[in-house]
Scaffold this motif. Structure first.
Motif, PDB file in Angstrom:
ATOM      1  N   UNK A   1      54.986  31.969   2.632  1.00 25.32           N
ATOM      2  CA  UNK A   1      54.684  30.599   3.052  1.00 25.32           C
ATOM      3  C   UNK A   1      55.040  29.561   1.994  1.00 25.32           C
ATOM      4  N   UNK A   2      55.626  30.030   0.886  1.00 28.48           N
ATOM      5  CA  UNK A   2      56.065  29.099  -0.156  1.00 28.48           C
ATOM      6  C   UNK A   2      55.148  28.979  -1.352  1.00 28.48           C
ATOM      7  N   UNK A   3      54.057  29.731  -1.361  1.00 26.07           N
ATOM      8  CA  UNK A   3      53.146  29.701  -2.495  1.00 26.07           C
ATOM      9  C   UNK A   3      53.679  30.524  -3.657  1.00 26.07           C
ATOM     10  N   UNK A   4      53.236  30.163  -4.834  1.00 25.79           N
ATOM     11  CA  UNK A   4      53.614  30.922  -6.031  1.00 25.79           C
ATOM     12  C   UNK A   4      52.516  31.924  -6.376  1.00 25.79           C
ATOM     13  N   UNK A   5      52.926  33.090  -6.878  1.00 24.04           N
ATOM     14  CA  UNK A   5      51.990  34.086  -7.379  1.00 24.04           C
ATOM     15  C   UNK A   5      51.890  33.870  -8.887  1.00 24.04           C
ATOM     16  N   UNK A   6      50.724  33.445  -9.337  1.00 19.50           N
ATOM     17  CA  UNK A   6      50.497  33.184 -10.759  1.00 19.50           C
ATOM     18  C   UNK A   6      49.504  34.215 -11.267  1.00 19.50           C
ATOM     19  N   UNK A   7      49.971  35.061 -12.142  1.00 21.12           N
ATOM     20  CA  UNK A   7      49.130  36.106 -12.698  1.00 21.12           C
ATOM     21  C   UNK A   7      48.239  35.538 -13.789  1.00 21.12           C
ATOM     22  N   UNK A   8      46.957  35.840 -13.716  1.00 26.84           N
ATOM     23  CA  UNK A   8      46.042  35.475 -14.793  1.00 26.84           C
ATOM     24  C   UNK A   8      45.945  36.684 -15.711  1.00 26.84           C
TER      25      UNK A   8
ATOM     26  N   UNK B   1      61.884  39.924 -13.178  1.00 25.74           N
ATOM     27  CA  UNK B   1      60.569  39.841 -12.554  1.00 25.74           C
ATOM     28  C   UNK B   1      60.715  39.750 -11.036  1.00 25.74           C
ATOM     29  N   UNK B   2      59.862  40.494 -10.341  1.00 19.67           N
ATOM     30  CA  UNK B   2      59.951  40.586  -8.890  1.00 19.67           C
ATOM     31  C   UNK B   2      58.733  40.002  -8.187  1.00 19.67           C
ATOM     32  N   UNK B   3      57.549  40.177  -8.777  1.00 18.81           N
ATOM     33  CA  UNK B   3      56.309  39.893  -8.060  1.00 18.81           C
ATOM     34  C   UNK B   3      55.674  38.559  -8.416  1.00 18.81           C
ATOM     35  N   UNK B   4      55.935  38.029  -9.608  1.00 21.15           N
ATOM     36  CA  UNK B   4      55.166  36.871 -10.073  1.00 21.15           C
ATOM     37  C   UNK B   4      56.084  35.676 -10.308  1.00 21.15           C
ATOM     38  N   UNK B   5      55.466  34.492 -10.228  1.00 22.51           N
ATOM     39  CA  UNK B   5      56.192  33.237 -10.434  1.00 22.51           C
ATOM     40  C   UNK B   5      55.647  32.439 -11.609  1.00 22.51           C
ATOM     41  N   UNK B   6      54.602  32.935 -12.233  1.00 21.06           N
ATOM     42  CA  UNK B   6      54.019  32.259 -13.380  1.00 21.06           C
ATOM     43  C   UNK B   6      52.953  33.139 -14.001  1.00 21.06           C
TER      44      UNK B   6
END
Length: 342
Positions: free
Chosen positions: A245-252, A287-292
């Protein structure tokens, strides 16, 4: 790559011995793919992410995994590293040369264990005696396993039982905290909710190997210690839907990142996961899964500084760390934060 490429000078006074109070008052350096660095504060995070983004937290809980005891008259120390089964843990031993396979080790509170198999990395399998769950034994005999760069400068105390645990901690098994999440408070989470930022949790039980220095001269010769993790099917499905849906996956934290990348297919789809991962991320990794990534500041020549250099570029991270040192940022587990947005 040569490990020396990831070295930098860090003044000892930059090492944080206590966390910021309140937790979300810690500073945060925002590093984008290009442009100036931004000196911000963690509580400003809702202004730096977007509605529809997903922040992914590690819900592992740190156990009191450091034990002091004896083998006969010899003093020894043990830091549990990785669970093997209900009664057996792999552990790093101080004064390990004094311990032989089959020896009985006696710790505080009447806790005993038998030293079993010795592993290639020098660690030992400890089999704990009795019928009580090992977690109960550790609550009686163990101490919080503060990183050596903190524990070497002061004693562990009761406050660390609170400080070295995130607000998301739920699943017992870590011997090191997922420290990026130490900055979060209920107030910050409420502000992120109000901003339309989603959140998900996974579990990666961080092992003591995270503190071990890289002794090899070249990254190709370093071997990571395996850690156990799990991503539930419904979590993977929601992450994939949010990204679609266009959201970013940001890993903490780097722990969440490593598990997400371990579970991702080449097309970026995140699969459910349960098992060990020993993923080692260095520059050149795609990187495949995360955007930040939100993460603290790491040790020179550490696998974690290699990871952030893989995400942002080595030159960019060397410049960011130089900026952080010059501007008084606090480093390591109890230190300040960074937000990395490629």
């Amino acid at each position: 790559m040569k490990v020396d490429l990831f070295d930098f000078d860090l003044p000892q006074e930059r090492i944080a011995l206590r966390p910021a109070r309140p937790r979300d008052s810690a500073r945060m350096l925002v590093v984008r793919g290009e442009g100036d660095f931004e000196d911000r504060v963690v509580r400003e995070l809702p202004d730096l992410v977007r509605a529809g983004d997903v922040m992914v937290f590690n819900d592992t809980r740190v156990i009191p995994a450091q034990l002091e005891g004896r083998r006969g008259e010899a003093k020894i120390g043990a830091t549990l590293h990785k669970r093997i089964d209900l009664r057996r843990w792999q552990a790093f031993i101080r004064n390990a040369k004094r311990v032989r396979e089959g020896d009985e080790l006696t710790f505080g509170g009447g806790v005993t264990a038998i030293a079993e198999e010795r592993h290639e990395d020098g660690s030992l399998t400890l089999a704990f005696a009795g019928d009580e769950p090992v977690e109960i034994l550790l609550e009686r005999a163990g101490r919080m396993p503060l990183p050596p760069y903190i524990a070497g400068k002061r004693e562990t105390d009761e406050q660390d039982k609170l400080d070295y645990q995130t607000m998301f901690a739920r699943e017992d098994g870590a011997v090191a905290a997922p420290t990026a999440a130490l900055h979060f408070t209920p107030e910050l989470i409420a502000a992120l909710d109000a901003a339309g930022v989603q959140r998900e949790t996974l579990t990666l039980h961080v092992g003591a190997g995270t503190f071990l220095p890289v002794k090899a001269d070249d990254t190709e010769d370093h071997r990571m210690h395996a850690e156990w993790g799990r991503i539930e099917p419904e979590v993977a499905a929601r992450l994939n839907a949010a990204r679609a849906a266009g959201g970013r996956i940001i890993s903490v934290g780097t722990t969440s990142l490593r598990l997400l990348e371990s579970a991702a297919r080449d097309d970026g789809t995140i699969e459910p996961f349960e098992g060990d991962t020993a993923i080692f991320i260095t520059p050149g990794y795609r990187f495949k899964a995360i955007d930040g990534l939100m993460t603290n500041f790491h040790l020179p020549k550490s696998t974690l500084f290699m990871l952030v250099s893989a995400l942002m570029g080595l030159d960019r991270m060397q410049a960011a760390y130089a900026h952080a040192i010059e501007n008084g940022y606090r480093f390591y587990s109890y230190g300040d934060s960074s937000l990395l947005l490629p």
